[in-house]
Scaffold this motif. Structure first.
Motif, mmCIF file in Angstrom:
data_model
loop_
_atom_site.group_PDB
_atom_site.id
_atom_site.type_symbol
_atom_site.label_atom_id
_atom_site.label_comp_id
_atom_site.label_asym_id
_atom_site.label_seq_id
_atom_site.Cartn_x
_atom_site.Cartn_y
_atom_site.Cartn_z
ATOM 1 N N PHE A 68 0.813 -1.216 0.000
ATOM 2 C CA PHE A 68 0.000 0.000 0.000
ATOM 3 C C PHE A 68 0.845 1.264 0.000
ATOM 4 O O PHE A 68 0.336 2.357 0.242
ATOM 5 C CB PHE A 68 -0.943 -0.004 1.205
ATOM 6 N N ALA A 69 2.136 1.124 -0.306
ATOM 7 C CA ALA A 69 3.031 2.282 -0.332
ATOM 8 C C ALA A 69 2.574 3.375 -1.295
ATOM 9 O O ALA A 69 2.690 4.568 -0.979
ATOM 10 C CB ALA A 69 4.454 1.832 -0.663
ATOM 11 N N PRO A 70 2.037 3.041 -2.496
ATOM 12 C CA PRO A 70 1.593 4.118 -3.389
ATOM 13 C C PRO A 70 0.505 5.002 -2.777
ATOM 14 O O PRO A 70 0.351 6.160 -3.168
ATOM 15 C CB PRO A 70 1.055 3.356 -4.609
ATOM 16 N N LEU A 71 -0.242 4.473 -1.825
ATOM 17 C CA LEU A 71 -1.321 5.238 -1.206
ATOM 18 C C LEU A 71 -0.907 5.861 0.124
ATOM 19 O O LEU A 71 -1.417 6.934 0.494
ATOM 20 C CB LEU A 71 -2.546 4.336 -0.984
ATOM 21 N N ARG A 72 0.009 5.202 0.839
ATOM 22 C CA ARG A 72 0.297 5.617 2.208
ATOM 23 C C ARG A 72 1.713 6.148 2.412
ATOM 24 O O ARG A 72 2.070 6.557 3.510
ATOM 25 C CB ARG A 72 0.072 4.427 3.152
ATOM 26 N N ALA A 73 2.543 6.138 1.364
ATOM 27 C CA ALA A 73 3.941 6.540 1.521
ATOM 28 C C ALA A 73 4.055 7.997 1.949
ATOM 29 O O ALA A 73 3.285 8.863 1.507
ATOM 30 C CB ALA A 73 4.692 6.325 0.209
ATOM 31 N N TRP A 86 4.171 -2.835 -7.888
ATOM 32 C CA TRP A 86 2.899 -3.205 -8.495
ATOM 33 C C TRP A 86 3.014 -3.354 -10.011
ATOM 34 O O TRP A 86 2.355 -4.213 -10.607
ATOM 35 C CB TRP A 86 1.815 -2.195 -8.130
ATOM 36 N N ARG A 87 3.856 -2.529 -10.632
ATOM 37 C CA ARG A 87 4.098 -2.705 -12.074
ATOM 38 C C ARG A 87 4.663 -4.091 -12.336
ATOM 39 O O ARG A 87 4.213 -4.810 -13.238
ATOM 40 C CB ARG A 87 5.077 -1.636 -12.557
ATOM 41 N N ASN A 88 5.655 -4.483 -11.541
ATOM 42 C CA ASN A 88 6.272 -5.796 -11.719
ATOM 43 C C ASN A 88 5.277 -6.925 -11.458
ATOM 44 O O ASN A 88 5.255 -7.931 -12.181
ATOM 45 C CB ASN A 88 7.472 -5.935 -10.780
ATOM 46 N N ILE A 89 4.453 -6.773 -10.413
ATOM 47 C CA ILE A 89 3.476 -7.804 -10.080
ATOM 48 C C ILE A 89 2.484 -7.998 -11.211
ATOM 49 O O ILE A 89 2.208 -9.129 -11.646
ATOM 50 C CB ILE A 89 2.738 -7.442 -8.777
ATOM 51 N N LEU A 90 1.929 -6.900 -11.712
ATOM 52 C CA LEU A 90 0.885 -6.990 -12.741
ATOM 53 C C LEU A 90 1.433 -7.507 -14.063
ATOM 54 O O LEU A 90 0.779 -8.315 -14.745
ATOM 55 C CB LEU A 90 0.233 -5.621 -12.929
ATOM 56 N N LEU A 91 2.639 -7.074 -14.443
ATOM 57 C CA LEU A 91 3.228 -7.582 -15.684
ATOM 58 C C LEU A 91 3.589 -9.062 -15.551
ATOM 59 O O LEU A 91 3.445 -9.832 -16.510
ATOM 60 C CB LEU A 91 4.461 -6.762 -16.050
ATOM 61 N N ALA A 92 4.039 -9.460 -14.376
ATOM 62 C CA ALA A 92 4.428 -10.849 -14.175
ATOM 63 C C ALA A 92 3.244 -11.807 -14.218
ATOM 64 O O ALA A 92 3.407 -12.980 -14.557
ATOM 65 C CB ALA A 92 5.161 -10.992 -12.841
ATOM 66 N N CYS A 93 2.062 -11.334 -13.863
ATOM 67 C CA CYS A 93 0.905 -12.236 -13.836
ATOM 68 C C CYS A 93 0.229 -12.371 -15.207
ATOM 69 O O CYS A 93 -0.643 -13.223 -15.380
ATOM 70 C CB CYS A 93 -0.109 -11.774 -12.788
ATOM 71 N N LEU A 94 0.637 -11.559 -16.190
ATOM 72 C CA LEU A 94 -0.019 -11.595 -17.499
ATOM 73 C C LEU A 94 0.112 -12.939 -18.218
ATOM 74 O O LEU A 94 -0.878 -13.428 -18.769
ATOM 75 C CB LEU A 94 0.526 -10.466 -18.387
ATOM 76 N N PRO A 95 1.300 -13.569 -18.280
ATOM 77 C CA PRO A 95 1.388 -14.841 -19.019
ATOM 78 C C PRO A 95 0.419 -15.906 -18.513
ATOM 79 O O PRO A 95 -0.295 -16.537 -19.305
ATOM 80 C CB PRO A 95 2.848 -15.266 -18.802
ATOM 81 N N SER A 96 0.357 -16.099 -17.196
ATOM 82 C CA SER A 96 -0.543 -17.124 -16.656
ATOM 83 C C SER A 96 -1.999 -16.695 -16.782
ATOM 84 O O SER A 96 -2.885 -17.551 -16.931
ATOM 85 C CB SER A 96 -0.200 -17.422 -15.193
ATOM 86 N N ALA A 97 -2.271 -15.390 -16.724
ATOM 87 C CA ALA A 97 -3.648 -14.915 -16.869
ATOM 88 C C ALA A 97 -4.182 -15.217 -18.266
ATOM 89 O O ALA A 97 -5.303 -15.722 -18.429
ATOM 90 C CB ALA A 97 -3.717 -13.419 -16.586
ATOM 91 N N VAL A 98 -3.378 -14.943 -19.273
ATOM 92 C CA VAL A 98 -3.806 -15.177 -20.662
ATOM 93 C C VAL A 98 -3.957 -16.665 -20.944
ATOM 94 O O VAL A 98 -4.995 -17.129 -21.440
ATOM 95 C CB VAL A 98 -2.804 -14.548 -21.643
ATOM 96 N N LEU A 99 -2.925 -17.436 -20.618
ATOM 97 C CA LEU A 99 -2.977 -18.870 -20.902
ATOM 98 C C LEU A 99 -3.987 -19.585 -20.004
ATOM 99 O O LEU A 99 -4.623 -20.553 -20.432
ATOM 100 C CB LEU A 99 -1.591 -19.480 -20.726
#
Length: 279
Positions: A68-73, A86-99
């Protein structure tokens, strides 16, 4: 009463195995084979995914500050670090999300069984032992913030977890280690990656179940929903304890014990399946 005890056991197993690299879905499938619940097959399919939301809820509770650092930092540097995470998390989950979206029905119909679980338990147990042998006794690797390229690489390793018995945490932790992260950082990023991955998987399964419910193809009772809720609460409480345990464990130990456990369990399941088939 016995059925409710079974639900408590499923919640307990889910809370433990979601975070340890030994396959939560695989254990749930195996437990289903050992005892039956008074629920439909379609509802258990939903149950086995949605129960994981209880486990996932433990991550933002235990890691509130970085997530929650983007909101509470209180400073720009901390806020930027949170946004990069969060950028890294969301990009990393794309391959498994699509497949996962494209192959969900195919995997359920062809790979969702004890034999698949046994084979993947053994296979990735061997991989863990090999990875630890390669790294040696001393811990090496990147600590702290995960670079974008490695985060995306871990996301591709997570695709392997679409096969039951692989273990989402096992695939991502192993992938992180092979890509140069230390054990603690690989495990922590695996925790974070679980949030969008499992929320998406639960949402997909829930949407399919809701559509089938609206069409009258399936039905569910109030007891089934209560069972799902109870299992999720148990999974949350157990997950909080297991995540704390694993954070401390990886500072002093390797993952060899989990590799050995996977091989022994997979071998036992495979032997039982073959005995049932030929005896």
């Amino acid at each position: 009463m016995l059925d409710w005890l079974k639900i408590l056991l499923l919640g307990l197993v889910q809370g433990v195995t979601e975070w340890l690299p030994i396959s939560s879905t695989g254990h749930l499938i195996l437990l289903e084979g050992l005892f039956s619940l008074p629920v439909s097959e379609e509802f258990f399919s939903l149950f086995s995914v949605v129960i994981q939301l209880g486990s996932i809820a433990a991550v933002p509770v235990l890691y509130a500050r970085p997530l929650f650092a983007p909101l509470r930092a209180k400073c720009a540097g901390e806020r930027q670090a949170g946004l990069r995470l969060w950028r890294n998390i969301l990009l990393a989950c794309l391959p498994s999300a699509v497949l996962g979206f494209l192959l969900d029905d195919l995997i359920d119909s062809t790979l969702d069984g004890p034999l698949t679980v046994a084979c993947t338990l053994v296979l990735y147990g061997v991989f863990f032992l090999a990875a630890e042998r390669r790294r040696g006794v001393r811990e090496r690797g990147i600590t702290g913030e995960v670079p974008l390229s490695r985060a995306v690489g871990i996301g591709f390793f997570q695709v392997l977890a679409l096969i039951p018995g692989t273990s989402r945490s096992g695939a991502t932790i192993l992938g992180g280690m092979l890509l140069g992260l230390d054990r603690g950082t690989a495990a922590e990023f695996s925790f974070f990656l679980a949030i969008p991955t499992m929320v998406g998987a639960s949402g997909l399964r829930g949407a399919k179940f809701a559509l089938a419910l609206a069409r009258g193809e399936v039905s569910c009772t109030a007891t089934e929903w209560l069972m799902l809720g109870l299992a999720a609460v148990v999974a949350f409480a157990v997950s909080c304890a297991v995540i704390r345990f694993l954070r401390d464990f990886v500072r002093r130990h390797t993952f060899r014990v989990f590799g050995i456990y996977r091989i022994l369990l997979g071998g036992a399941v495979l032997a039982a399946a073959l005995a049932e088939r030929f005896c």
